[in-house]
Design a protein around this motif. Structure first.
Motif, PDB file in Angstrom:
ATOM      1  N   TRP A   1      37.344  48.746  54.341  1.00  0.00           N
ATOM      2  CA  TRP A   1      37.986  49.605  53.340  1.00  0.00           C
ATOM      3  C   TRP A   1      36.966  50.053  52.295  1.00  0.00           C
ATOM      4  CZ3 TRP A   1      43.209  51.099  53.160  1.00  0.00           C
ATOM      5  CH2 TRP A   1      43.571  51.814  52.002  1.00  0.00           C
ATOM      6  N   VAL A   2      36.194  49.104  51.761  1.00  0.00           N
ATOM      7  CA  VAL A   2      35.187  49.425  50.739  1.00  0.00           C
ATOM      8  C   VAL A   2      34.120  50.347  51.321  1.00  0.00           C
ATOM      9  CG1 VAL A   2      33.401  48.454  49.237  1.00  0.00           C
ATOM     10  CG2 VAL A   2      35.628  47.329  49.415  1.00  0.00           C
ATOM     11  N   LYS A   3      33.769  50.145  52.584  1.00  0.00           N
ATOM     12  CA  LYS A   3      32.743  50.976  53.218  1.00  0.00           C
ATOM     13  C   LYS A   3      33.202  52.435  53.302  1.00  0.00           C
ATOM     14  CE  LYS A   3      30.466  49.027  56.421  1.00  0.00           C
ATOM     15  NZ  LYS A   3      30.040  48.400  57.721  1.00  0.00           N
ATOM     16  N   VAL A   4      34.493  52.654  53.521  1.00  0.00           N
ATOM     17  CA  VAL A   4      35.014  54.013  53.644  1.00  0.00           C
ATOM     18  C   VAL A   4      35.327  54.629  52.281  1.00  0.00           C
ATOM     19  CG1 VAL A   4      36.962  55.404  54.492  1.00  0.00           C
ATOM     20  CG2 VAL A   4      35.902  53.692  55.977  1.00  0.00           C
ATOM     21  N   TYR A   5      35.983  53.844  51.412  1.00  0.00           N
ATOM     22  CA  TYR A   5      36.486  54.409  50.158  1.00  0.00           C
ATOM     23  C   TYR A   5      35.633  54.044  48.938  1.00  0.00           C
ATOM     24  CZ  TYR A   5      40.607  55.412  52.965  1.00  0.00           C
ATOM     25  OH  TYR A   5      41.467  55.878  53.933  1.00  0.00           O
ATOM     26  N   GLY A   6      34.670  53.156  49.102  1.00  0.00           N
ATOM     27  CA  GLY A   6      33.773  52.825  48.001  1.00  0.00           C
ATOM     28  C   GLY A   6      34.264  51.765  47.053  1.00  0.00           C
ATOM     29  N   GLU A   7      35.514  51.328  47.183  1.00  0.00           N
ATOM     30  CA  GLU A   7      36.085  50.305  46.312  1.00  0.00           C
ATOM     31  C   GLU A   7      37.336  49.732  46.961  1.00  0.00           C
ATOM     32  OE1 GLU A   7      37.174  52.139  42.659  1.00  0.00           O
ATOM     33  OE2 GLU A   7      38.571  53.561  43.589  1.00  0.00           O
ATOM     34  N   LEU A   8      37.823  48.608  46.394  1.00  0.00           N
ATOM     35  CA  LEU A   8      39.071  48.029  46.873  1.00  0.00           C
ATOM     36  C   LEU A   8      40.231  48.966  46.565  1.00  0.00           C
ATOM     37  CD1 LEU A   8      38.597  44.326  45.682  1.00  0.00           C
ATOM     38  CD2 LEU A   8      38.463  45.178  48.033  1.00  0.00           C
ATOM     39  N   PRO A   9      41.377  48.800  47.246  1.00  0.00           N
ATOM     40  CA  PRO A   9      42.531  49.641  46.914  1.00  0.00           C
ATOM     41  C   PRO A   9      42.856  49.565  45.423  1.00  0.00           C
ATOM     42  CG  PRO A   9      42.960  48.401  48.913  1.00  0.00           C
ATOM     43  CD  PRO A   9      41.665  47.874  48.364  1.00  0.00           C
ATOM     44  N   PRO A  10      43.233  50.677  44.796  1.00  0.00           N
ATOM     45  CA  PRO A  10      43.527  50.677  43.363  1.00  0.00           C
ATOM     46  C   PRO A  10      44.559  49.615  42.990  1.00  0.00           C
ATOM     47  CG  PRO A  10      43.482  52.918  44.217  1.00  0.00           C
ATOM     48  CD  PRO A  10      43.384  52.006  45.411  1.00  0.00           C
ATOM     49  N   GLY A  11      44.240  48.814  41.975  1.00  0.00           N
ATOM     50  CA  GLY A  11      45.125  47.742  41.547  1.00  0.00           C
ATOM     51  C   GLY A  11      44.724  46.375  42.063  1.00  0.00           C
ATOM     52  N   VAL A  12      43.843  46.313  43.066  1.00  0.00           N
ATOM     53  CA  VAL A  12      43.396  45.041  43.618  1.00  0.00           C
ATOM     54  C   VAL A  12      42.156  44.581  42.853  1.00  0.00           C
ATOM     55  CG1 VAL A  12      42.616  43.808  45.664  1.00  0.00           C
ATOM     56  CG2 VAL A  12      44.310  45.638  45.880  1.00  0.00           C
ATOM     57  N   VAL A  13      42.245  43.415  42.224  1.00  0.00           N
ATOM     58  CA  VAL A  13      41.166  42.864  41.412  1.00  0.00           C
ATOM     59  C   VAL A  13      40.330  41.931  42.276  1.00  0.00           C
ATOM     60  CG1 VAL A  13      40.611  41.518  39.347  1.00  0.00           C
ATOM     61  CG2 VAL A  13      42.588  43.040  39.345  1.00  0.00           C
ATOM     62  N   GLU A  14      39.041  42.091  42.261  1.00  0.00           N
ATOM     63  CA  GLU A  14      38.146  41.252  43.050  1.00  0.00           C
ATOM     64  C   GLU A  14      38.177  39.816  42.537  1.00  0.00           C
ATOM     65  OE1 GLU A  14      36.554  39.703  45.501  1.00  0.00           O
ATOM     66  OE2 GLU A  14      35.731  41.698  45.958  1.00  0.00           O
ATOM     67  N   ASP A  15      38.618  38.864  43.378  1.00  0.00           N
ATOM     68  CA  ASP A  15      38.732  37.484  42.907  1.00  0.00           C
ATOM     69  C   ASP A  15      37.390  36.765  42.872  1.00  0.00           C
ATOM     70  OD1 ASP A  15      38.369  37.176  45.619  1.00  0.00           O
ATOM     71  OD2 ASP A  15      40.393  36.414  45.996  1.00  0.00           O
ATOM     72  N   ARG A  16      36.328  37.410  43.336  1.00  0.00           N
ATOM     73  CA  ARG A  16      35.007  36.811  43.180  1.00  0.00           C
ATOM     74  C   ARG A  16      34.499  36.940  41.741  1.00  0.00           C
ATOM     75  NH1 ARG A  16      32.160  39.298  48.651  1.00  0.00           N
ATOM     76  NH2 ARG A  16      33.158  37.908  50.154  1.00  0.00           N
ATOM     77  N   ARG A  17      35.213  37.694  40.916  1.00  0.00           N
ATOM     78  CA  ARG A  17      34.798  37.887  39.530  1.00  0.00           C
ATOM     79  C   ARG A  17      35.543  36.959  38.575  1.00  0.00           C
ATOM     80  NH1 ARG A  17      35.071  44.527  39.558  1.00  0.00           N
ATOM     81  NH2 ARG A  17      33.515  44.856  41.203  1.00  0.00           N
ATOM     82  N   TYR A  18      36.123  35.912  39.105  1.00  0.00           N
ATOM     83  CA  TYR A  18      36.859  34.962  38.265  1.00  0.00           C
ATOM     84  C   TYR A  18      35.951  34.450  37.151  1.00  0.00           C
ATOM     85  CZ  TYR A  18      39.002  30.600  36.795  1.00  0.00           C
ATOM     86  OH  TYR A  18      39.522  29.588  36.043  1.00  0.00           O
ATOM     87  N   PRO A  19      36.400  34.527  35.883  1.00  0.00           N
ATOM     88  CA  PRO A  19      35.555  34.089  34.764  1.00  0.00           C
ATOM     89  C   PRO A  19      35.256  32.606  34.822  1.00  0.00           C
ATOM     90  CG  PRO A  19      37.809  34.510  34.041  1.00  0.00           C
ATOM     91  CD  PRO A  19      37.712  35.003  35.451  1.00  0.00           C
ATOM     92  N   ALA A  20      34.075  32.230  34.372  1.00  0.00           N
ATOM     93  CA  ALA A  20      33.672  30.825  34.388  1.00  0.00           C
ATOM     94  C   ALA A  20      34.615  30.009  33.524  1.00  0.00           C
ATOM     95  CB  ALA A  20      32.243  30.676  33.883  1.00  0.00           C
ATOM     96  N   PRO A  21      35.122  28.863  34.023  1.00  0.00           N
ATOM     97  CA  PRO A  21      35.986  28.004  33.212  1.00  0.00           C
ATOM     98  C   PRO A  21      35.305  27.631  31.901  1.00  0.00           C
ATOM     99  CG  PRO A  21      35.967  27.277  35.484  1.00  0.00           C
ATOM    100  CD  PRO A  21      34.898  28.314  35.363  1.00  0.00           C
ATOM    101  N   GLY A  22      36.089  27.590  30.825  1.00  0.00           N
ATOM    102  CA  GLY A  22      35.535  27.262  29.518  1.00  0.00           C
ATOM    103  C   GLY A  22      34.930  28.449  28.823  1.00  0.00           C
ATOM    104  N   GLY A  23      35.076  29.652  29.404  1.00  0.00           N
ATOM    105  CA  GLY A  23      34.505  30.842  28.796  1.00  0.00           C
ATOM    106  C   GLY A  23      35.278  31.271  27.567  1.00  0.00           C
ATOM    107  N   ALA A  24      34.918  32.434  27.051  1.00  0.00           N
ATOM    108  CA  ALA A  24      35.502  32.899  25.788  1.00  0.00           C
ATOM    109  C   ALA A  24      36.998  33.132  25.896  1.00  0.00           C
ATOM    110  CB  ALA A  24      34.802  34.192  25.355  1.00  0.00           C
ATOM    111  N   SER A  25      37.491  33.351  27.111  1.00  0.00           N
ATOM    112  CA  SER A  25      38.914  33.669  27.265  1.00  0.00           C
ATOM    113  C   SER A  25      39.813  32.511  26.877  1.00  0.00           C
ATOM    114  CB  SER A  25      39.209  34.073  28.715  1.00  0.00           C
ATOM    115  OG  SER A  25      38.961  32.996  29.584  1.00  0.00           O
ATOM    116  N   GLY A  26      39.304  31.272  26.937  1.00  0.00           N
ATOM    117  CA  GLY A  26      40.205  30.172  26.608  1.00  0.00           C
ATOM    118  C   GLY A  26      39.524  28.995  25.969  1.00  0.00           C
ATOM    119  N   ALA A  27      38.246  29.094  25.639  1.00  0.00           N
ATOM    120  CA  ALA A  27      37.519  27.941  25.124  1.00  0.00           C
ATOM    121  C   ALA A  27      38.119  27.455  23.818  1.00  0.00           C
ATOM    122  CB  ALA A  27      36.049  28.300  24.927  1.00  0.00           C
TER     123      ALA A  27
END
Length: 338
Positions: free
Chosen positions: A145-171
């Protein structure tokens, strides 16, 4: 197949190498070569449904389950097997009482063969096994899909980008949300729940905050159901809230479609039996590896459920702090202070 670009109806010979012969444009998925029978239009429809037309995020894990769900349903014994069994029984009966002996023998063999096939189909070990595991889904669906369209389907968030635990979002927050599922943790982070509710989002027990309540989000599986008990044992005296999916809310429910994963170890099942919350039938079901994953819960419902639990825990914590302040408890020094 319908071309996702020009809407032309294409025969297999009219779309060589995933290229439409009408508009000459490449598409990502062909139902004849994809193990799940997927094509681009179906993927878009499913993404639109689970993201509420783009108003909610979802992850590759949610998309994998939504597109695999149909193939995970247990298959009933084929009607043809039953019909052949009945025919064989009729030939056996007719040949035995009124017809020639060969007819009875033939009917007996036919009925016996069909009965064996029925039993094999009913006990099929492949039932509930995913045709495509998440790793293969990424390789055979998302990467093309990415090879043809250049990105994941709109609305799908890449789960490889999960923020590091203890980061600014919840420290430094007082409440920990423990969620081992990478896709669901990514969904929660993408939706902004840690900032909104003051949560430290972690995926493993050693990352849990040193103080405050712990919300445990888990799937329906033997290890998942045991997780809240493991947290309570590891953190004696801490408030632990089991916010996972209850077993009795999904087992045997028609719309809840589990799948079979690795069979759990004997130690896990023994500990669950000691807990005493599960019947022998439920333990036998879990022993076979049946799992109802968190990604099976639609993103909107899952985020609403986590928000309600976090708000309830927050209200309780605020009331406790107020009672403590009234008697001077908040003047105690922090742990480790001189």
């Amino acid at each position: 197949m319908i071309c996702p670009h020009c809407d032309a109806s294409l025969l297999r010979k009219e779309r060589p190498h995933n290229v439409c012969s009408k508009c000459r444009r490449r598409y990502a998925l062909d139902p004849k070569t994809n193990p799940l029978g997927l094509h681009d239009l179906r993927v878009r429809r499913v993404v639109a449904k689970i993201t509420d037309d783009g108003r909610l995020p979802c992850t590759p894990g949610h998309l994998w389950y939504a597109l695999s769900r149909r193939s995970l349903r247990s298959r009933p014994v084929g009607g043809a097997y039953v019909a052949v069994t009945l025919l064989g029984a009729a030939l056996l009966t007719g040949g035995f009482f009124a017809g020639p002996a060969p007819l009875a023998y033939f009917g007996f063999v036919l009925a016996l063969l069909a009965l064996v096939l029925c039993l094999l189909a009913a006990a099929d070990r492949s039932q509930g096994r995913p045709k495509m595991l998440p790793g293969a889904f990424r390789r055979d669906v998302l990467e093309p899909w990415v090879k043809v369209y250049g990105e994941l389907p709109p609305g799908v968030v890449e789960d490889r980008r999960y923020p590091a635990p203890g980061g600014a979002s919840g420290a430094g927050q007082a409440t920990t949300l423990l969620c081992p599922d990478l896709s669901v943790a990514t969904l929660i982070a993408a939706a902004g729940l840690p900032e909104r509710h003051g949560l430290l989002l972690v995926r493993d027990l050693p990352e849990v905050s040193a103080r405050g309540p712990v919300i445990v989000l888990h799937d329906v599986s033997a290890p998942g159901l045991l997780l809240p008990w493991r947290v309570r044992e590891a953190l004696p005296g801490r408030r632990v809230i089991d916010a996972g999916v209850p077993l009795r809310a999904v087992r045997g429910v028609p719309n809840a479609v589990p799948y079979r994963d690795h069979q759990p170890g004997g130690a896990v099942l023994s500990r669950l039996a000691e807990v005493g919350d599960y019947t022998s039938d439920e333990l036998a079901w879990l022993r076979k590896g049946w799992t109802y994953p968190l990604v099976a819960v639609p993103p909107g419902r899952l985020l609403d459920a986590v928000s309600r639990v976090a708000e309830r825990v927050g209200r309780t914590a605020s009331a406790d702090r107020g009672r403590a302040a009234a008697v001077g408890f908040l003047t105690w020094p922090d742990e480790g202070a001189p």
